[in-house]
Enzyme design. Structure first.
Site: not given
Ligand code: SF4
Lengths: 375, 258
Positions: B159, B98
């Site tokens: 987040g 990723k």
């Protein structure tokens, strides 16, 4: 660029009056916002915000968990040298203090590095006093050849230097810079630093920025709380953090919240920073800068460190000794200051786990020398 | 519904929820989270992995049947991302990678240009490349050309738990991009994952919302079900809602009355 003009502007203004002019509505407004400006931050640092501490804590706790999870990074300081030409009146390494001084040889360093690395810690903070002839940039570069074998991440907490000197250290693998302004009050600063290169207020205040420019990945600043008026120092520290965050978005900007501790000299803090004050500073900083790294050292008690875990702290030191060679040599070296939480890495990790936090030992992979190692 | 497999990099997956390994209070909860979520792909930050450590390593907690998706978290340039990918392969983490290239620590927004550069290099080298990007059509097109195996647009910054803020842009990517679209970052609640899936996203990656829940395992299960529900809704017809709740207990009691 320089943060200095802003310090002057704020410190010359009537800060006490501004703090007392903060209304409860100002605090509520700051609490309701997702993106806080300097005025909001000031409101949260002000005496008016004290009754709102619980509300601030709830929000700070949520923000901290979102951004950092239930993890605490552990690191340990390694004192390389206690020689110092400065006369900081609050420090045990002050040139005037008649204490035995020493500097680690590369062999001794290797032994210390191995001992620390065996505890599992992979983030190291190396410290020296300011004595370029005894422990200057060349010495630090030499130390890095030893330390790189044991630690993926090494930060420095040494003397302020020029940008190209920082760049030299970045080149040999230093990835973090910690440098405390001690106090943002220039007049007080002059009294506290009567002699030595550290006397130069402006050179010091611009040093973290030189570190950012030189390519440091983490730049950690702070005021030594208790030297002066903590509200003013906390305010200016926050603004300094914001200044660096805005100008150098690629750098992880972090703060430490050291409080004055007893030490070998005579100077004692002018103000006592209570637990409650320290909590207020941390909460305000977290709300102001949600992604800010916040370090709390072993100057604090074990109990206090555990209580503040959910509030904003992201990094802690563990297994600390502030004496040169203190990790392996049981000698009579005097430390820079007395520590309060003397738990070992193992004990610290167990305590963190008990509180529902994961101790993180490694959070960096030095990829720059991959080419040479052939990966 | 059993036939509704999701294929990526030649691997057939039954679950469309990807999970992560960061932010847990204790890594030992990871196996339970994996099982409860039904997830088959898990991402891990290479910079966190310490193979020399005998004090426990996050890799020890990842169930062996999971597809490992090492990420390049910490990389600020394409070059750094490529080096981390090489390191991941050398460490035995496989060929999936990723790409995260972030040089803005304030918002953690990904750098599309550097991401595309890294993707091109690594795809040529045979990696299954899953790049994390802003929900931007042109970057996504570059990634198609660069040989990405999927495109991972953010729902909101990492987040933040803010949910699917990039809804319209993700919708455009779903319409225009042939590759699988995996919504990555920002999803805070199962309902939001469900919504992304209803819109036609191929999968969701959820880490913070699970890892920071009071009960990560239960939250993982909730996400697993939400993603499934959203997928079924997409295959049959639309519909979703949101709700919120806040728990609070005093955090400053120890100060003795502030
Ligand atoms: S604070 Fe630092 S510079 Fe000042 S005397 Fe102590 S070791 Fe030297």
């Amino acid at each position: 660029m320089s943060f200095y003009p802003l310090v002057k502007k704020y410190m010359d203004a009537a800060l006490d009056e501004q703090f007392s002019a903060v209304s409860e509505d100002d605090v509520r407004r700051a609490l309701a916002k997702t993106s806080l400006d300097a005025n909001d931050y000031m409101a949260l640092i002000s005496p008016t915000a004290v009754p709102f501490l619980e509300e601030m804590a709830q929000k700070a706790s949520r923000l901290t968990a979102q951004n950092f999870g239930h993890t605490i990074h552990l690191f340990t300081p390694l004192y390389l040298s206690s020689f110092c030409s400065n006369h900081c009146v609050y420090c045990g390494f002050n040139a005037k203090n008649k204490i035995p001084r020493s500097r680690l040889t590369m062999e001794e360093l290797e032994v210390e590095a191995k001992a620390i690395s065996a505890t599992g810690l992979k983030h190291l903070l190396i410290l020296t006093g300011e004595a370029p002839a005894k422990a200057g940039v060349d010495y630090l570069v030499e130390c890095m050849t030893v330390l790189q074998k044991h630690f993926p991440s090494v930060s420095i907490e040494v003397f302020a230097m020029d940008e190209d000197e920082y760049a030299r250290l970045v080149d040999v693998g230093v990835d973090g810079l910690t440098l405390f302004q001690e106090t943002y009050d220039e007049t007080l600063y002059a009294k506290l630093h009567p002699k030595g290169p550290k006397k130069d207020f402006r050179y010091r205040i611009d040093a973290p920025e030189r570190g950012c420019k030189a390519g440091m990945r983490v730049v950690n600043i702070g005021a030594l709380l208790g030297l002066g008026d903590w509200r003013k120092d906390a305010l200016l520290t926050g603004l300094h953090l914001k200044y660096l965050t805005d100008l150098y978005p690629e750098v992880d900007i972090a703060v430490s919240l050291p409080r004055m501790r007893p030490h070998a000299g005579e100077f004692q803090p002018s103000t006592i920073v209570e637990d409650r004050d320290m909590v207020q500073i941390m909460l305000a900083q977290r709300l102001f800068l949600p992604r800010l790294g916040i370090t709390v050292s072993t100057r604090e008690s074990a109990e206090f460190r555990e209580n503040i875990l959910p509030l904003g702290v992201t990094k802690m030191s563990a297994g600390v000794t502030t004496a040169v060679g203190g990790h392996t040599q049981h000698n009579d070296q005097v430390g820079q200051f007395e520590i309060c939480d003397d738990r070992s890495v193992e004990e610290m990790s167990t305590a963190l786990r008990k509180c529902g936090y994961q101790p993180v030992f490694k959070d960096w992979e030095p990829i720059f020398d991959m080419e040479t190692t052939g990966v | 519904m059993n036939e509704d497999l999701f294929e990526i990099g030649g691997l057939k997956l039954t679950s469309r929820l990807f999970t992560g390994t960061g932010k847990y209070g204790c890594d030992s909860v990871i196996p339970d989270v994996c099982e409860a979520s039904g997830s088959e792909v898990i991402t891990v930050a290479l910079r966190r992995v310490d193979l020399q450590s005998d004090t426990g390593n996050v890799m020890d907690f990842i169930p062996k049947n999971m597809q490992l998706l090492p990420n390049t978290s910490g990389a600020r340039t394409a070059d750094e991302a490529v080096r981390i990918a090489h390191l991941a392969r050398a460490m035995g983490c496989g060929d999936w990678i990723k790409i995260e290239v972030i040089s803005d620590n304030k918002y953690l927004l990904p750098d599309g240009y550097e991401t595309a550069k890294a993707t091109e290099i690594l795809a040529k080298e045979g990696f299954v490349v899953l790049p994390y990007i802003n929900a931007d059509l042109y970057v996504a097109k570059d990634l198609v050309n660069a040989g990405a195996a999927a495109v991972m647009p953010l729902g909101a910054p990492i987040g933040t738990n803010r949910g699917l803020k990039t809804r319209e842009m993700v919708r455009i990517l779903i319409e225009e991009i042939e590759l699988p679209i995996i919504v990555d970052a920002g999803i805070g609640r199962p309902s939001e994952a469900c919504e992304a899936m209803e819109m036609g996203a191929d999968a969701c990656l959820v880490n913070t919302a699970i890892a920071t829940a009071s009960d990560p395992t239960m939250m993982a299960r909730a996400f697993g079900r939400a993603v499934k529900a959203g997928r079924e809704a997409y295959l049959s017809g639309p519909g979703a809602t949101k709700k919120h709740a806040d728990a609070s207990s005093p955090l400053t009691g120890f100060l003795g009355g502030v």
